[in-house]
Structure formats: structure tokens, C-alpha cells
Write an enzyme that holds these catalytic residues in place. Sequence first.
Site, PDB file in Angstrom:
ATOM      1  N   LYS A 136     -15.952  46.357  -4.160  1.00  0.00           N
ATOM      2  CA  LYS A 136     -15.484  47.578  -3.495  1.00  0.00           C
ATOM      3  C   LYS A 136     -13.975  47.727  -3.671  1.00  0.00           C
ATOM      4  O   LYS A 136     -13.478  48.770  -4.035  1.00  0.00           O
ATOM      5  CB  LYS A 136     -15.885  47.507  -2.018  1.00  0.00           C
ATOM      6  CG  LYS A 136     -15.477  48.707  -1.208  1.00  0.00           C
ATOM      7  CD  LYS A 136     -16.023  48.625   0.224  1.00  0.00           C
ATOM      8  CE  LYS A 136     -15.374  49.712   1.071  1.00  0.00           C
ATOM      9  NZ  LYS A 136     -15.831  49.706   2.448  1.00  0.00           N
TER      10      LYS A 136
ATOM     11  N   LYS B  89      -8.881  33.930   3.898  1.00  0.00           N
ATOM     12  CA  LYS B  89      -8.501  34.416   2.564  1.00  0.00           C
ATOM     13  C   LYS B  89      -6.999  34.254   2.356  1.00  0.00           C
ATOM     14  O   LYS B  89      -6.542  33.783   1.312  1.00  0.00           O
ATOM     15  CB  LYS B  89      -8.835  35.900   2.428  1.00  0.00           C
ATOM     16  CG  LYS B  89     -10.282  36.238   2.210  1.00  0.00           C
ATOM     17  CD  LYS B  89     -10.386  37.735   1.928  1.00  0.00           C
ATOM     18  CE  LYS B  89     -11.793  38.251   2.055  1.00  0.00           C
ATOM     19  NZ  LYS B  89     -11.884  39.696   1.938  1.00  0.00           N
TER      20      LYS B  89
ATOM     21  N   HIS C 229     -42.503  22.911   6.452  1.00  0.00           N
ATOM     22  CA  HIS C 229     -42.444  21.489   6.088  1.00  0.00           C
ATOM     23  C   HIS C 229     -41.019  20.956   6.157  1.00  0.00           C
ATOM     24  O   HIS C 229     -40.703  19.921   5.569  1.00  0.00           O
ATOM     25  CB  HIS C 229     -43.046  21.294   4.704  1.00  0.00           C
ATOM     26  CG  HIS C 229     -44.504  21.634   4.675  1.00  0.00           C
ATOM     27  ND1 HIS C 229     -45.488  20.732   4.969  1.00  0.00           N
ATOM     28  CD2 HIS C 229     -45.127  22.823   4.474  1.00  0.00           C
ATOM     29  CE1 HIS C 229     -46.665  21.328   4.906  1.00  0.00           C
ATOM     30  NE2 HIS C 229     -46.485  22.604   4.612  1.00  0.00           N
TER      31      HIS C 229
ATOM     32  N   GLU D 110     -12.338  35.857  -5.702  1.00  0.00           N
ATOM     33  CA  GLU D 110     -13.482  35.211  -6.371  1.00  0.00           C
ATOM     34  C   GLU D 110     -13.972  36.086  -7.527  1.00  0.00           C
ATOM     35  O   GLU D 110     -14.205  35.608  -8.651  1.00  0.00           O
ATOM     36  CB  GLU D 110     -14.645  35.011  -5.375  1.00  0.00           C
ATOM     37  CG  GLU D 110     -14.392  33.979  -4.298  1.00  0.00           C
ATOM     38  CD  GLU D 110     -13.774  34.574  -3.038  1.00  0.00           C
ATOM     39  OE1 GLU D 110     -13.171  35.672  -3.114  1.00  0.00           O
ATOM     40  OE2 GLU D 110     -13.878  33.929  -1.982  1.00  0.00           O
TER      41      GLU D 110
ATOM     42  N   GLU E  13     -21.593  39.219   9.972  1.00  0.00           N
ATOM     43  CA  GLU E  13     -20.309  39.858   9.675  1.00  0.00           C
ATOM     44  C   GLU E  13     -20.167  41.139  10.498  1.00  0.00           C
ATOM     45  O   GLU E  13     -19.060  41.554  10.832  1.00  0.00           O
ATOM     46  CB  GLU E  13     -20.195  40.168   8.169  1.00  0.00           C
ATOM     47  CG  GLU E  13     -18.778  40.491   7.722  1.00  0.00           C
ATOM     48  CD  GLU E  13     -18.594  40.485   6.193  1.00  0.00           C
ATOM     49  OE1 GLU E  13     -18.264  39.424   5.637  1.00  0.00           O
ATOM     50  OE2 GLU E  13     -18.778  41.534   5.576  1.00  0.00           O
TER      51      GLU E  13
ATOM     52  N   GLY F 234     -19.172  47.155   2.668  1.00  0.00           N
ATOM     53  CA  GLY F 234     -19.661  46.258   1.625  1.00  0.00           C
ATOM     54  C   GLY F 234     -21.088  45.792   1.874  1.00  0.00           C
ATOM     55  O   GLY F 234     -21.939  45.838   0.986  1.00  0.00           O
ATOM     56  N   ARG F 235     -21.369  45.331   3.099  1.00  0.00           N
ATOM     57  CA  ARG F 235     -22.699  44.767   3.371  1.00  0.00           C
ATOM     58  C   ARG F 235     -23.763  45.843   3.549  1.00  0.00           C
ATOM     59  O   ARG F 235     -24.924  45.536   3.795  1.00  0.00           O
ATOM     60  CB  ARG F 235     -22.626  43.849   4.595  1.00  0.00           C
ATOM     61  CG  ARG F 235     -22.040  44.495   5.839  1.00  0.00           C
ATOM     62  CD  ARG F 235     -21.658  43.435   6.872  1.00  0.00           C
ATOM     63  NE  ARG F 235     -20.956  44.001   8.025  1.00  0.00           N
ATOM     64  CZ  ARG F 235     -19.650  44.202   8.080  1.00  0.00           C
ATOM     65  NH1 ARG F 235     -18.887  43.919   7.039  1.00  0.00           N
ATOM     66  NH2 ARG F 235     -19.077  44.700   9.168  1.00  0.00           N
TER      67      ARG F 235
HETATM   68  O1  LIG Z   1     -16.676  44.207  -2.673  1.00  0.00           O
HETATM   69  P1  LIG Z   1     -15.438  43.422  -2.414  1.00  0.00           P
HETATM   70  O2  LIG Z   1     -14.259  44.293  -2.083  1.00  0.00           O
HETATM   71  O3  LIG Z   1     -15.137  42.512  -3.567  1.00  0.00           O
HETATM   72  O4  LIG Z   1     -15.674  42.541  -1.126  1.00  0.00           O
HETATM   73  C1  LIG Z   1     -16.649  41.562  -1.077  1.00  0.00           C
HETATM   74  C2  LIG Z   1     -16.933  41.104   0.316  1.00  0.00           C
HETATM   75  O5  LIG Z   1     -15.756  40.583   0.939  1.00  0.00           O
HETATM   76  C3  LIG Z   1     -15.742  40.957   2.305  1.00  0.00           C
HETATM   77  O6  LIG Z   1     -14.804  41.930   2.479  1.00  0.00           O
HETATM   78  C4  LIG Z   1     -15.365  39.849   3.222  1.00  0.00           C
HETATM   79  O7  LIG Z   1     -15.713  38.605   2.804  1.00  0.00           O
HETATM   80  C5  LIG Z   1     -17.141  41.490   2.556  1.00  0.00           C
HETATM   81  O8  LIG Z   1     -17.209  42.317   3.640  1.00  0.00           O
HETATM   82  C6  LIG Z   1     -17.420  42.150   1.267  1.00  0.00           C
HETATM   83  O9  LIG Z   1     -18.771  42.464   1.134  1.00  0.00           O
END
Ligand SMILES: O=P(O)(O)OC[C@H]1O[C@](O)(CO)[C@@H](O)[C@@H]1O
Length: 539
Positions: free
Chosen positions: A203, A507, A378, A209, A347, A261-262
Site C-alpha cells: 500500500k 519498525k 492431535h 521487508e 491488528e 491493508g488488512r
Molecule cells: O502494504 P504495506 O504498506 O506494505 O503494509 C503492509 C502491512 O504493514 C502494516 O502497516 C503494519 O505492519 C499492515 O497494516 C499492513 O498490512
Amino acid sequence: MTGVDHIWSDLKARRATQGALRIEDLFAADPSRAEAFSTTADGTLLDWSKTAIDAPARDLLLALAEAAGVPARREQMFTGAPINETEGRAVLHTALRAPEGAAPVMVDGHDVLPDVRRTLARMRKFANAVRGSDFTVTGGPVRDVVNIGIGGSDLGPAMAARALSPYADGPRVHFVSNVDGADIADTLARLDPATTLVVVSSKTFTTIETMTNAATARAWLAAAVPDPAAHFAAVSTAEDKTADFGIPPDRVFGFADWVGGRYSMWGPIGLSLMLAIGPDDFDQLLAGGAAMDTHFRTAPLAQNMPVILALVGLWHHQVCGYPTRAVLPYDQRLGRLPAYLQQLEMESNGKSVAMDGTPLALPSGPVVWGEPGTNGQHAFYQLIHQGTQIVPAEFILPARGHEAALDHHHLLLAANCLAQSEALMRGRSLDEARALMAARGLTGAELERQARHRVFPGNRPSTTMLIERLTPFALGQIVALYEHRVFVEGVILGINSFDQWGVELGKQLALQVAPLLEGQPAPGHDPSTVRLAAWVRDA
Ligand SMILES: O=P(O)(O)OC[C@H]1O[C@](O)(CO)[C@@H](O)[C@@H]1O
């Protein structure tokens, strides 16, 4: 005290009066309980009768939803009011799945639906081109797609791609999320760069990452193909940043900041899923979500599946004090659903302050966890049946599987699911356990000792959601159900379910810890962190 506060204390009082009440007694007292405490929506069934919610508690919970203003807030969400107050944004993931002919959804005086449809049409065109081999990369048609994203830009499409694998007839889709190099290394090792398309899903297009993995993928491509940029597409709200990365605009799929995002798998973040299952089945997913939206928006609260699921959740966590809830899908392909729901629920509702910044009067959302049955049986079901803490269980079961030739597997799967909820409720008394031991020839103290180990307290609550089959439509219903459940719980608790400030600090500190690992001066860290970093650095 407000009306809502009064209802909470009435609920706690009701719970206190239940004393030694057993769920089974509720069935004995009301022969219609199984039906009365079940809710249906477009071919799905939610049975919440195996809980200790009795008629007075149910009425109080429904009154709570009314008093907390769920219906009005729900309308605000669907119509684009800025209910994400800490970020000043509307919350409109429902617009991503609005059916043709839906009423305009206005944000800042502008109907958002035409843009949503335009983007969906572009995704569809791109997916058809990739799937139909009109879109080629260095080595010809795309054989593998690598979705690089994390959190909401990974979990939704990854969960859904696995859930809908019987519908996957496009390129193979892989998901890379962790900044751990093992994730991308293991994935790329299996692939041919010449026939691989990388979809960078973020987003913000700043998530460390994702950007680290995207750079690694670019280097992997650059070492093998003449035009690495031709192997990339992007999904983001930040089109300037995708351009900086070198992805041409015709392969960038944007969306607005009113999609959290979620909550984003319904739009461009679902591109990799669409590439796997095709636009028509993706449309079915949207249709299932839209059907649940209509149900949520129009069904009376007492028959409203998301409202009921939320009220059951509030009863278990905030009233009864059970600290966690387990989501137990009896469908192997829903293996990532618990992880998806962990982000969606924790979240969204893992907060300590109410919308106005004051401390929450009640506990926030519970810990959510789970694993598909029968594997969980199990592993951790021992604790669910006999442990000292009560874990409300949420079973999900398709009536039929996709493997017609393996119906005998499915029968056993279904029997296990139904048996677990029955066993949790019924338990096994000490007398029953004694009789069992006596039948094995034990007597005296040894009989008593062995019998006590075989007692199941029972009276453990569960809900069961049934769907006909795990189709794209049904998956859309399930995901939208849980989204709205989170919303209703959030409204009643007074939480903003649509921000996530709690992920920020870690972060920021990760960026400040990195220099420590490189042996650079980095003041301001505690002695434990400094020592751990030194150990890692020197190992
Ligand atoms: O889509 P982005 O901006 O890379 O964010 C990834 C994720 O990081 C967060 O902002 C927090 O970890 C989530 O809410 C989101 O889904």
C-alpha cells in the site's frame, strides 16, 4: 453510567447468575434452541447454540449492539463517512466489491465506484493477458508469479490462493513476505527468472521487508534477463514510488487510502490471486463478499450473522473473561485462515484506548489463533478439552469437499468436526469415567486415580459455521463475515478498528538497532539490547 455501561453490567450480572449452568441444560429447557440460536445467510449457517448465551443474555447483547449505535455506524461505514478518525479516512473496502448498480459511494464529493470499476477492469485485462499468454516476459508466457508483500499485502491473497487452489488454472503463484532472506531464497531457487513475473504489493511502497525483497528480486532478474523491469508489476497507493522503482504505469494498479491493508484483498492487492484463479472466479469472491455486505446491512440484528458472531465474541472475552479464541477450519485449504484472521482481528481491535483517547473500560480484542482440524485435534485440543483455561472454539466446515472420489475422507472430516463441538459441550463426568475404568477391571484407589484423568469438564463453548463447499463465493462470504464481526466488536468497544499505531514503534527501533549490528555507534539502547546485538554481531 451510559446506557451501554448499564448493559455491560447487566450482562456481567447475568453471567454471575448462571452459576453452575451447563450449556446442555439450555437445550433441555428449550427444544428449539438449536434452531433459535442459529443464523443463516445466503447458503451459510452459523450455529451459536453451543454457548452459554441464554435468552436473557442474548437479548442484552442485542440491546448492547443497538445502544452502542452499531446500525448507525454501519451506515456511516458503507456510505464513506471518515470513521477511521485517527487517520481522517473513510473505510470502504466494501466499495471494492460493490455490485453493478450499487448506489454511488461518495468520498469528498466524489463517487468512488467508477474508479474502483476502472481499476478492476484493468486488473481483469492484465490477468487475461498474462493467463492467455498475450503478456510475455523474456522467456515467453509467464509461468510463475511471485507476490512480494507483507501483512495485509500478503496474508489475504496468500490465504485465498491456498483456499481456492481447486480453481487455480493460471500461472503458479508464490508468496514472499518475510525479510528473512530464507523466504525469497527458497522461493526463487525453484523458479526460472525468464518466465517469472514479480508483483510488488505494498500500500505504502515503503515497507522495509517488501522493498528489501523487491530489490533482491530485481537483482535476481537483472543477473538473468536483459530487461528486468519487464518482469515487474506493482500494486500500491503510491504511484510516484512505483515509478521510482522503475515499474511502468500500465503495470501499476493503484487504490485509495480508504482501503486498510488488512481489508484490501478485494482490490488490486488481490491481483496475484486473480492471476491464479482468473477474473471470473475473482468476481465470484467479490460477489460472496457483497452478499455478506447486503446481509450485514439489511438483516435485523437478531438474525445478522456478523452481529451475532461479534456478540458471541464479546460474551466470551469481555463478559466471561476467556482470554483467547480458536478458529478451527475443517478444511485443509483454509490453513492460512487463522493467520489471516490474526491480522484482521488483532491488528484491528488490539488497542488500549477508545476513539476519544481515553483508556478502554473493558478488555480489547482477544488473542486469536487456530489450525485446521483434524490436525489440531492431535496437537492442542488436549488443552481445549481438559486444560484449566476455557478456549471458545469457532469451527468452520464445508458440507462437501472438492474431491468427489474422496467423499469418505470428507465424511470423516465432518464427523470429527461435529464430534468435537459435541464433546466440548458434553464432556465426560467422573461417574462416567469411573464406569469406564470399572469396565476395564480396575478397582479401589487405582480406579479412582485413573478415572480422574479421564474426566472432561465439558460445558466448553463453540460456534459452528457451515458452508456448502469452499467456493470463491463462499470464501468471500467468510472473509466479509469476519471483517464485519471485527467492525461490530470495535464499535461496541468504542475502538477505532482501522488504524494500527501499535506496529510503528518496533519498525522505528529496527532501523535504530541495525547500526548496532553493524558495529556503528548507536546510543540510546538498553543494556540487554546492546549485549544481544553484540552477541549476534560477533557470532
Ligand atoms: O502494504 P504495506 O504498506 O506494505 O503494509 C503492509 C502491512 O504493514 C502494516 O502497516 C503494519 O505492519 C499492515 O497494516 C499492513 O498490512
